[in-house]
Motif scaffolding. Structure first.
Motif, PDB file in Angstrom:
ATOM      1  N   ASN A 182       0.840  -1.212   0.000  1.00  0.00           N
ATOM      2  CA  ASN A 182       0.000   0.000   0.000  1.00  0.00           C
ATOM      3  C   ASN A 182       0.867   1.252   0.000  1.00  0.00           C
ATOM      4  N   LYS A 183       1.948   1.189   0.757  1.00  0.00           N
ATOM      5  CA  LYS A 183       2.876   2.315   0.804  1.00  0.00           C
ATOM      6  C   LYS A 183       3.480   2.554  -0.575  1.00  0.00           C
ATOM      7  N   LYS A 184       3.839   1.470  -1.260  1.00  0.00           N
ATOM      8  CA  LYS A 184       4.418   1.598  -2.594  1.00  0.00           C
ATOM      9  C   LYS A 184       3.422   2.242  -3.554  1.00  0.00           C
ATOM     10  N   GLN A 185       2.157   1.841  -3.462  1.00  0.00           N
ATOM     11  CA  GLN A 185       1.132   2.395  -4.342  1.00  0.00           C
ATOM     12  C   GLN A 185       0.960   3.897  -4.103  1.00  0.00           C
ATOM     13  N   THR A 189       1.752   6.972  -6.770  1.00  0.00           N
ATOM     14  CA  THR A 189       0.727   7.969  -7.102  1.00  0.00           C
ATOM     15  C   THR A 189       1.278   9.375  -6.900  1.00  0.00           C
ATOM     16  N   ARG A 190       1.936   9.581  -5.772  1.00  0.00           N
ATOM     17  CA  ARG A 190       2.514  10.892  -5.486  1.00  0.00           C
ATOM     18  C   ARG A 190       3.600  11.239  -6.498  1.00  0.00           C
ATOM     19  N   LYS A 191       4.369  10.264  -6.919  1.00  0.00           N
ATOM     20  CA  LYS A 191       5.440  10.489  -7.889  1.00  0.00           C
ATOM     21  C   LYS A 191       4.860  10.965  -9.221  1.00  0.00           C
ATOM     22  N   LYS A 192       3.738  10.377  -9.643  1.00  0.00           N
ATOM     23  CA  LYS A 192       3.107  10.778 -10.907  1.00  0.00           C
ATOM     24  C   LYS A 192       2.618  12.222 -10.826  1.00  0.00           C
ATOM     25  N   GLU A 193       2.040  12.578  -9.659  1.00  0.00           N
ATOM     26  CA  GLU A 193       1.539  13.944  -9.494  1.00  0.00           C
ATOM     27  C   GLU A 193       2.683  14.957  -9.603  1.00  0.00           C
ATOM     28  N   LEU A 194       3.773  14.654  -8.931  1.00  0.00           N
ATOM     29  CA  LEU A 194       4.917  15.567  -8.959  1.00  0.00           C
ATOM     30  C   LEU A 194       5.553  15.639 -10.340  1.00  0.00           C
ATOM     31  N   ILE A 358      10.522  20.239  -5.668  1.00  0.00           N
ATOM     32  CA  ILE A 358       9.950  19.079  -6.346  1.00  0.00           C
ATOM     33  C   ILE A 358      11.009  18.001  -6.523  1.00  0.00           C
ATOM     34  N   ASP A 359      12.201  18.436  -6.919  1.00  0.00           N
ATOM     35  CA  ASP A 359      13.296  17.475  -7.123  1.00  0.00           C
ATOM     36  C   ASP A 359      13.607  16.704  -5.845  1.00  0.00           C
ATOM     37  N   LEU A 364      13.490  11.708  -2.787  1.00  0.00           N
ATOM     38  CA  LEU A 364      13.131  10.958  -1.576  1.00  0.00           C
ATOM     39  C   LEU A 364      12.176   9.819  -1.902  1.00  0.00           C
ATOM     40  N   ILE A 365      11.219  10.110  -2.786  1.00  0.00           N
ATOM     41  CA  ILE A 365      10.257   9.071  -3.182  1.00  0.00           C
ATOM     42  C   ILE A 365      10.976   7.937  -3.907  1.00  0.00           C
TER      43      ILE A 365
END
Length: 539
Positions: A182-185, A189-194, A358-359, A364-365
């Protein structure tokens, strides 16, 4: 089996020595608080390599600690500790050790092998500090939801338990695996937004746009992050290597001086210009004792110890060098395959400084995702049988804990134990915490058959009932391990352990509170220290 025969600690002004321990059940008691029972127990653990747990009022750095051990009934070994330096004496052999890390390695190689666990994706030899927590309960800061100290977590403790039983590896239960996925998902998702925000803000203007016709911001981010991560890892490894090489050079310098001293003493003698003494000393950095190297015997032992230390430091430096080369090769392959220079990387970073926030988050992600993937991959590598065996071992330990729990009188309807730790939100307190931790210590000995002495400071703390004490003591008496407990007795209880054949009662009644150490032990303590070929520094 490790058995404590004597503990001593002090300096040139005051000291304390306690001997008379048996291989069975020992109880150090007094009718008053603050006479020094806790100091004795903490001194034992400290001398055995644990992190200091002394009260703030006791400056451990001003004292030297000595513990005499018997191992498997046929080895006598003594440990002298001052700060983070140690001296090990076995027979006529004296081995100086200059750090806690080196002491852990000595313990694992020469006393009992320490378990290896997977920590942060790497094989890690646990420290004596963690290993000894299987068998030590302090008086203060008891917590059923966590371990003592900050370097390790309770997951590391569990990994050590499994490793001790031969079940090495990192495995996740169903709940943990679901949580990590779940954490990976969420991270993805957050990575795509950024990434979308980054593309809208970015205008590719650096030399890195030439990497490929389809080069985009996200690919460039990943590439730079990977190169920077490798660069940081190489830098850190180089620092580690330099630290070991520096220590090696210093030890080589001392070795050279001692060899030169050997040669000069064969034909002449050295004499102090101030006092005329012909005694010569060698002091390890940070210690409170000095080796008397006037005799060729002691010089030879120090020389041999230095040779071994230099060889080990050289080997570690070589291992680090190999790791550095591997990472440099990976770094070069990435840059060569894409024709990137360090100047390109610099330009890229300058071009996108406005996107720094953002970088940073994307980096970190990426690191977190990499860590999550590593955990999942490692988990898949654990065999199904290993997972079953781990669950069976844990169930066996918890079952034994509940058996002890019931023997102590769990007839009040309270729930059984379900794990080796409670949750952070629902820890036990008072006598319930004491019972839980005592049950866990007993279960770990019974299931793992470890060789450590059991040390419990204030086992009657928080009003453990007399009835439960009378049920608990025979259980620990029947263990093969040495057991050392402390207790403060009420006035009407004084002498309650006298005459019980299987209890060795060391009575500290009559000692003045907060005055355990005194000058009357100094001469004897100095003699004990001189067994190691050292003398105490004068305060």
């Amino acid at each position: 089996m490790i058995t404590i025969k004597q503990i001593a600690f002090g300096n040139s002004s005051e000291a304390y020595i306690q001997s008379g321990f048996t291989n069975g059940l020992n109880i150090i008691s007094s009718s008053e608080n603050h006479v020094g029972k806790t100091l004795i127990m903490q001194a034992m653990m400290y001398a055995l390599g644990s992190a200091p747990m002394f009260p703030a009022s006791f400056p451990a750095e001003d004292y030297v600690f000595l513990i005499d051990l018997e191992i498997n009934g046929n080895r006598s070994l003594s440990i002298l500790r001052s700060g983070n330096t140690f001296i090990i004496k076995e027979g006529d052999t004296v081995t100086p050790i200059e750090s806690v890390h080196d002491f852990d390695r000595y313990w694992s190689n020469h006393i009992f092998e320490l378990p290896r666990i997977i920590k942060d994706g790497k094989v890690h030899i646990v420290s004596t500090d963690l290993f000894e927590q299987m068998a030590f309960m302090p008086q203060a800061k008891r917590n059923t939801a966590r371990i003592y100290g900050g370097r390790y977590k309770k997951d590391d403790f569990m990994e050590m338990i499994y490793a001790q039983a031969g079940l090495v590896g990192k495995t996740l239960n169903d709940g943990e695996l679901t949580e990590i996925k779940n954490k990976k998902q969420k991270l993805e998702t957050r990575k795509k937004e950024l990434s979308k925000k980054s593309k809208k803000l970015s205008k590719m203007g650096s030399a890195l746009t030439a990497i490929s016709p389809t080069a985009d911001r996200e690919e460039t981010d990943r590439l730079i992050a990977e190169l920077e991560k490798l660069g940081d890892e190489i830098t850190e490894l180089k620092k580690q290597k330099n630290r070991f090489l520096t220590r090696k050079v210093k030890n080589e310098g001392v070795l050279c001086q001692l060899r030169s001293l050997n040669n000069s003493l064969d034909v002449d003698s050295l004499e102090c210009l101030v006092c005329g003494s012909r005694e010569i000393g060698y002091r390890m950095n940070g210690s409170k004792f000095i080796f008397d190297i006037t005799t060729s015997d002691m010089r030879s032992q120090i020389i041999n110890s230095l040779k071994e230390r230099i060889s080990e430091q050289e080997n570690i430096a070589k291992e680090l060098d190999l790791e550095i080369r591997e990472k440099q090769t990976r770094f070069n392959k990435i840059t060569d395959s894409r024709n990137i220079t360090l100047e390109d990387i610099f330009v890229y970073r300058e071009d996108y400084i406005s996107l720094e926030d953002i970088d940073k988050e994307l980096t970190l992600i990426a690191d977190e995702l990499s860590n999550v993937d590593r955990i999942i991959k490692t988990d898949k590598q654990i065999s199904a049988k290993n997972k079953v065996d781990r669950k069976n071992l844990k169930d066996k330990i918890v079952a034994k804990m509940n058996k002890i729990h019931r023997k102590l009188g769990n007839n009040d309807g309270s729930p059984d134990y379900s794990d080796l730790f409670t949750t952070e939100g629902k820890p036990y307190s008072g006598s319930e915490a004491t019972e839980f931790l005592m049950a866990r210590m007993y279960a770990l000995v019974d299931c793992l058959h470890h060789q450590l002495p059991i040390l419990v400071d204030s086992f009657r703390a928080e009003e453990l009932s007399t009835g439960r004490e009378e049920k608990m003591l025979p259980l620990f008496k029947d263990l093969e391990n040495q057991v050392i407990l402390t207790a403060t007795l009420k006035e009407q209880e004084i002498g309650k352990y006298w005459g019980i054949e299987w209890i060795n009662n060391i009575d500290l009644s009559g000692y003045t509170p907060n005055k355990l150490l005194s000058s009357k032990y100094c001469a004897e303590f100095a003699n004990e220290i001189e067994r190691f070929g050292v003398k105490l520094m004068q305060l």
